[in-house]
Design an enzyme around this catalytic site. Structure first.
Site, PDB file in Angstrom:
ATOM      1  N   HIS A   1       0.847  -1.204   0.000  1.00 13.47           N
ATOM      2  CA  HIS A   1       0.000   0.000   0.000  1.00 13.47           C
ATOM      3  C   HIS A   1       0.876   1.244   0.000  1.00 13.47           C
ATOM      4  CE1 HIS A   1      -2.914   3.019   1.307  1.00 13.47           C
ATOM      5  NE2 HIS A   1      -2.162   3.275   2.359  1.00 13.47           N
TER       6      HIS A   1
ATOM      7  N   TRP B   1       7.522  -0.655   3.875  1.00 18.52           N
ATOM      8  CA  TRP B   1       8.060   0.050   2.704  1.00 18.52           C
ATOM      9  C   TRP B   1       9.454   0.575   2.997  1.00 18.52           C
ATOM     10  CZ3 TRP B   1       9.399   5.197   1.415  1.00 18.52           C
ATOM     11  CH2 TRP B   1       9.241   6.138   2.436  1.00 18.52           C
TER      12      TRP B   1
ATOM     13  N   TYR C   1       9.330  15.676   1.451  1.00 11.50           N
ATOM     14  CA  TYR C   1       9.114  17.015   0.879  1.00 11.50           C
ATOM     15  C   TYR C   1       8.919  16.972  -0.617  1.00 11.50           C
ATOM     16  CZ  TYR C   1       9.863  18.425   5.534  1.00 11.50           C
ATOM     17  OH  TYR C   1       9.700  18.537   6.873  1.00 11.50           O
TER      18      TYR C   1
ATOM     19  N   HIS D   1      13.630  11.401   4.154  1.00 12.85           N
ATOM     20  CA  HIS D   1      13.041  12.659   4.585  1.00 12.85           C
ATOM     21  C   HIS D   1      12.878  13.671   3.455  1.00 12.85           C
ATOM     22  CE1 HIS D   1      10.800  14.758   7.446  1.00 12.85           C
ATOM     23  NE2 HIS D   1      11.284  15.836   6.895  1.00 12.85           N
TER      24      HIS D   1
ATOM     25  N   HIS E   1      15.155  11.992  12.762  1.00 11.82           N
ATOM     26  CA  HIS E   1      13.948  12.059  13.593  1.00 11.82           C
ATOM     27  C   HIS E   1      13.004  10.882  13.325  1.00 11.82           C
ATOM     28  CE1 HIS E   1      11.871  14.897  10.480  1.00 11.82           C
ATOM     29  NE2 HIS E   1      11.456  13.676  10.291  1.00 11.82           N
ATOM     30  N   HIS E   2      13.291  10.113  12.285  1.00 14.49           N
ATOM     31  CA  HIS E   2      12.535   8.879  12.068  1.00 14.49           C
ATOM     32  C   HIS E   2      13.109   7.747  12.913  1.00 14.49           C
ATOM     33  CE1 HIS E   2      10.409  10.488   8.520  1.00 14.49           C
ATOM     34  NE2 HIS E   2      11.511  11.178   8.354  1.00 14.49           N
TER      35      HIS E   2
ATOM     36  N   LYS F   1       4.351  29.694   5.282  1.00 14.91           N
ATOM     37  CA  LYS F   1       3.486  29.379   4.139  1.00 14.91           C
ATOM     38  C   LYS F   1       2.015  29.423   4.545  1.00 14.91           C
ATOM     39  CE  LYS F   1       6.464  26.821   1.105  1.00 14.91           C
ATOM     40  NZ  LYS F   1       6.021  27.573  -0.060  1.00 14.91           N
TER      41      LYS F   1
ATOM     42  N   GLU G   1      12.367  12.867   0.566  1.00 14.37           N
ATOM     43  CA  GLU G   1      11.249  12.269  -0.173  1.00 14.37           C
ATOM     44  C   GLU G   1       9.899  12.790   0.337  1.00 14.37           C
ATOM     45  OE1 GLU G   1      10.857  10.334  -2.740  1.00 14.37           O
ATOM     46  OE2 GLU G   1       8.755   9.762  -2.474  1.00 14.37           O
TER      47      GLU G   1
ATOM     48  N   SER H   1      -0.664  27.463  -3.678  1.00 15.79           N
ATOM     49  CA  SER H   1      -0.290  28.868  -3.885  1.00 15.79           C
ATOM     50  C   SER H   1      -0.791  29.411  -5.217  1.00 15.79           C
ATOM     51  CB  SER H   1       1.231  29.029  -3.822  1.00 15.79           C
ATOM     52  OG  SER H   1       1.728  28.517  -2.616  1.00 15.79           O
TER      53      SER H   1
ATOM     54  N   ARG I   1       1.599   0.607  15.265  1.00 19.29           N
ATOM     55  CA  ARG I   1       1.219   0.526  13.859  1.00 19.29           C
ATOM     56  C   ARG I   1       1.623  -0.836  13.300  1.00 19.29           C
ATOM     57  NH1 ARG I   1       5.802   4.099  10.712  1.00 19.29           N
ATOM     58  NH2 ARG I   1       4.616   3.396   8.914  1.00 19.29           N
TER      59      ARG I   1
ATOM     60  N   THR J   1       7.407  26.448   7.241  1.00 23.38           N
ATOM     61  CA  THR J   1       6.096  25.874   6.931  1.00 23.38           C
ATOM     62  C   THR J   1       4.996  26.777   7.476  1.00 23.38           C
ATOM     63  OG1 THR J   1       7.164  23.732   7.192  1.00 23.38           O
ATOM     64  CG2 THR J   1       4.788  23.734   6.943  1.00 23.38           C
TER      65      THR J   1
ATOM     66  N   ASP K   1       7.457  22.979 -25.201  1.00 23.16           N
ATOM     67  CA  ASP K   1       7.371  21.601 -24.700  1.00 23.16           C
ATOM     68  C   ASP K   1       8.410  21.451 -23.606  1.00 23.16           C
ATOM     69  OD1 ASP K   1       7.252  18.681 -24.454  1.00 23.16           O
ATOM     70  OD2 ASP K   1       6.260  18.734 -26.417  1.00 23.16           O
TER      71      ASP K   1
ATOM     72  N   SER L   1      13.361   6.540 -13.561  1.00 19.80           N
ATOM     73  CA  SER L   1      12.261   7.334 -14.110  1.00 19.80           C
ATOM     74  C   SER L   1      12.162   8.688 -13.407  1.00 19.80           C
ATOM     75  CB  SER L   1      10.960   6.549 -13.950  1.00 19.80           C
ATOM     76  OG  SER L   1       9.855   7.410 -14.043  1.00 19.80           O
ATOM     77  N   SER L   2      12.243   8.675 -12.073  1.00 18.99           N
ATOM     78  CA  SER L   2      12.124   9.927 -11.317  1.00 18.99           C
ATOM     79  C   SER L   2      13.282  10.868 -11.626  1.00 18.99           C
ATOM     80  CB  SER L   2      12.130   9.652  -9.812  1.00 18.99           C
ATOM     81  OG  SER L   2      10.982   8.976  -9.442  1.00 18.99           O
TER      82      SER L   2
END
Lengths: 539, 304
Positions: free
Chosen positions: A79, A144, A259, A255, A304-305, A333, A257, A270, A452, A330, A108, A171-172
């Site tokens: 998932h 994951w 963002y 991390h 922090h993870h 914003k 990722e 925005s 979890r 943040t 293009d 690809s990315s």
């Protein structure tokens, strides 16, 4: 190929190529490839979503009713992978593909053939990933995050997962190179960097993040591969390796990722809020700088993870302070969005509804983020449903809501038709209510002590789990309305969209006809600052 | 009678409501629990205070920001004739909402740092227990107590039989029927051999993993710590009152990750010493009998 190329060269018709295969499989057109990305993302959203439905069905009440625990772990793992790499990221790339050339006045993307390839790698990548369900031993089930030793303990599905990461990573990276090349080289004369729409800015910064961290992930998973198959011991304590090293490398990717999945969302919001407030975005430059600071900080907060892995005190403190700092840009914003609405002239079409919901619900995800940043408190929250609630608030009501907002916002430009405002609003209200019924109780579950990634739980957790599951089923079913609205708009809607589409819309993308013709800006547009959303930012 | 009944019910609700918010009335998770447990250690109390402080800060900011949004949404509607203004920046405002959050964050970071510095100090422990995570059970080895090495006291701690039978797919058994002697549901939160520790004693835990990474978490103690193969992590606790405290593995560790609970039984010091002595002599006896057995049947060391 030579004659095909020369044929393209003399093709001055400015029409989409005829023939389904030629148009969609061989496309080098940013709009068609953008459409492909978006359809792919939607498909993956439903595949990942059906896994979520099964997860919530098993968690509907205590006891195991539907799946074995191991298969449950396969579901949670897949998932996450499908939603992150298959739904959210390709959706943003699709939006970038469609809108960046239109927003900067380019004909293009800078590298159209690479654009085709970076899309067409994805179906192969996901075939590899999803086929692992049919392997003996099943799909990857170690989460994951692929923490060793667990992730390399199972069958060969991990090899499929690693190959998937490599292919989708390529690809990315290609997508990111293309976006950077387009933004830096193909802007129409007069479209200065500090006049670009915020969406373009956020994507530029996101693309740099992608280039910086996707290779790190590729390195981490390659070390996993050699640990499993070639006898190395990078992460194997028995061979002198360190399992925690993987976590450091993984989260150095992971991390930023996070963002990568939220900065383009900031860009979208925005764009939308000023349009429906009929007022320029408040603090354009501050928004750009805030995005850049968030991107910079994202590289120095990864641990922090991992607060509970037993880091030394100094490291815990550093990563706590750095993480808390992210709240500042943040916050800027969020305050700027609210101030943009202040003294505007507001209307609430579906894109605006999703944007307003984004601001509120993403901020709630940010609040739990601040709580999680406090190390002593994190020792209680870490790996509980509190974290699950936190990242679903920022990823579902954050990233996914922004994508839905963007689709409603730009769909009239893409299709030339107006979507059904009534059904868009029904989709919105059902989504926003059910998503909160789904995720808000998960805060309580985590605080009460539910870990979890468990398939079954004590009866004390039963009530909120049932509520959460009901919210989940309604949210899942509601997304079928979304598909219905899109199909109706593209193929059946009677009401034609004007070029400007929205009363308050500003920027180059609204100067081309609706639907946007196959080729736009073959001649660079003459930039008129008053037509840009951020034409005058001398202050 | 009726009046008393209402008042009685009101009191029950008040107790339940305050308990929901404080979590103080229950040692285990309970239905509709909304918040962290206050727990039974100084650390867990401080963490609870930090949790509440940060939550309140978030609520206040939320009320201000969302309040402003809601006011804007009602006051500045085009349908009410609102005309958009043109301004788009204010350096003063932007400085204000950069600096104030920094100050608020510093206000949160200060207590967090203080708690962290205090809780990471495992020195001066009067007792050491080694905790090892296995798929899917815990092992507890008593290393030392009161300055003396503990000899051969250690055991595996697994999910209890009743929960294990009930949790099988389509077992047909009702999780609600898994209750302890007091009628409290302990489905998936009970083990065959709990970790027995003395209350009021600083206990150091050495935490490691035997196969994959696990995480040892008892909410009432106020922390969790990963159990990682090849690494020995240290943490400590000092439980203020005797009782039974339950937790679960908190790091995905494979198929039965959800089925390796933790039960800590804190008993008064004297009772613990008696228990420990009994365990030590039992281990001695066990060893003696095993040695005797090994002597009598040379070559057969399957028992060892």
């Amino acid at each position: 190929m030579a004659h095909a190329a020369s044929q393209d060269h003399h093709d001055d018709h400015h029409e989409a190529p005829s023939g389904f295969f030629r148009r969609w499989f061989m496309s080098t057109n940013h709009k068609d490839i953008g459409t492909l990305y978006l359809i792919f993302a939607l498909l993956m959203f439903f595949i990942g979503g059906s896994m979520a439905m099964l997860i919530r069905a098993e968690l509907f009440e205590p006891g195991l009713q539907l799946v074995q625990p191991y298969f449950f772990n396969e579901l949670t793992t897949m998932h996450a992978l499908v939603m992150i790499f298959g739904a959210i990221m390709p959706a943003f790339v699709g939006l970038g593909n469609w809108m960046i050339p239109l927003m900067v006045g380019a004909p293009d993307m800078a590298l159209p053939r690479m654009n085709n390839m970076s899309f067409w790698l994805l179906p192969f990548a996901f075939t590899i990933l999803l086929s692992s369900f049919f392997l003996p031993g099943g799909a990857p089930a170690g989460g994951w995050t692929m923490y060793p030793p667990l992730s390399i303990q199972g069958g060969d599905s991990i090899a499929f997962l690693i190959f998937f990461v490599h292919v989708s990573g390529i690809s990315s990276i290609m997508g990111a190179i293309n976006i950077i090349a387009t933004i830096l080289n193909m802007r129409a004369p007069g479209m200065d960097l500090l006049k670009m729409p915020i969406f373009v800015w956020t994507w530029l910064i996101t693309a740099f993040l992608l280039i910086a961290v996707m290779p790190v992930l590729a390195g981490a998973v390659t070390m996993l591969l050699t640990d499993k198959y070639f006898g190395t011991s990078f992460f194997n304590a028995a061979g002198g390796g360190d399992p925690v090293l993987f976590q450091h490398v993984f989260w150095f990717f992971g991390h930023p990722e996070v963002y990568i999945m939220i900065l383009p969302a900031f860009g979208i919001i925005s764009e939308i809020i000023p349009t429906f407030s009929r007022k320029p975005l408040f603090g354009y430059k501050a928004m750009v700088y805030a995005t850049a600071s968030i991107a910079f900080l994202s590289f120095i907060v990864w641990a922090h993870h991992m607060f509970a892995v037993g880091l030394p005190l100094g490291a815990e403190l550093f990563f706590m302070y750095a993480t808390m700092l992210i709240a500042v840009p943040t916050g800027v914003k969020v305050f700027n969005w609210v101030t943009t609405m202040w003294k505007g002239s507001l209307t609430f079409e579906t894109p605006m509804l999703f944007a307003v919901a984004f601001v509120i619900l993403f901020t709630i995800g940010g609040f739990s983020g601040i709580m999680l940043a406090l190390v002593p408190a994190d020792f209680q929250y870490q790996d509980t449903y509190f974290v699950v609630a936190h990242f679903h608030y920022v990823l579902v009501t954050g990233a996914a809501f922004s994508i839905m907002a963007a689709v409603y916002y730009w769909l009239p430009k893409w299709s030339g038709n107006m979507y059904s405002e009534r059904w868009g609003k029904i989709h919105f209200w059902l989504s926003v209510v059910s998503v909160n019924v789904l995720f808000f109780p998960q805060h309580f579950l985590g605080l009460a002590g539910m870990p979890r990634r468990i398939p079954d739980y004590n009866v004390a957790f039963a009530d909120f789990n049932m509520i959460s599951s009901i919210g989940g089923f309604v949210f899942g079913a509601t997304q079928l309305i979304f598909v219905g609205v899109i199909i109706h708009c593209v193929f059946f809607a009677k009401k034609k969209a004007t070029d400007r589409v929205w009363e308050g819309s500003k920027g180059l993308e609204w100067t081309v006809p609706s639907p946007a013709p196959h080729h736009t800006f073959a001649v660079p547009p003459v930039i008129d600052d008053s037509q840009l959303a951020h034409g005058d930012v001398t202050h | 009678m009726k009046f008393g009944g209402i008042r009685g019910r009101a009191t029950t609700w008040a107790v339940a409501a305050s308990a929901l918010l404080s979590g103080s009335a229950w040692a285990n998770p309970h239905p509709w629990q909304l918040n962290l447990t206050k727990g039974v250690t100084q650390t867990s109390h401080e963490v609870w205070d930090l949790n509440m402080a940060s939550f309140l800060v978030c609520v206040v900011i939320g009320v201000i920001v969302f309040g402003a949004m809601i006011i804007a949404m009602f006051r500045f509607r085009k349908s009410k004739g609102a005309v958009a203004e043109k301004w788009s920046h204010s350096t003063k405002l932007e400085l204000v909402w950069t600096i104030i959050p920094v100050l608020i964050l510093m206000g949160l970071a200060w207590p967090a740092t203080k708690i962290l510095v205090r809780t990471t100090d495992t020195a001066d422990a009067q007792m050491t227990v080694k905790v090892t995570g296995y798929q899917w059970k815990w092992r507890y080895d008593y290393v030392d107590y009161d300055g003396k090495t503990v000899k051969k006291v250690g055991f595996m701690s697994r999910l209890d039989k009743k929960s294990d039978a009930t949790r099988q797919l389509d077992s047909g058994l009702d999780p609600k029927a898994v209750v302890d002697a007091n009628g409290t549901n302990d489905y998936l939160l009970n083990v065959d051999h709990p970790l027995v520790v003395p209350a009021g004693v600083k206990i150091r835990f050495l935490i490691t993993g035997g196969d994959v990474i696990h995480s040892w978490w008892v909410p009432d103690l106020g922390w969790k710590m990963d159990a990682i193969p090849g690494i020995v992590n240290a943490a400590w606790t000092k439980i203020s009152k005797p009782g039974i405290y339950r937790g679960q593995c908190a790091e995905l560790c494979g198929q039965d990750h959800g089925f390796m609970p933790i039960v800590v039984k804190a008993v008064p010091k004297a009772q613990f010493e008696k228990w420990l002595a009994a365990q030590e002599s039992a281990a001695q006896l066990d060893k003696a009998s095993r040695t005797a057995q090994a002597d009598s049947t040379p070559g057969d060391d399957s028992q060892g």
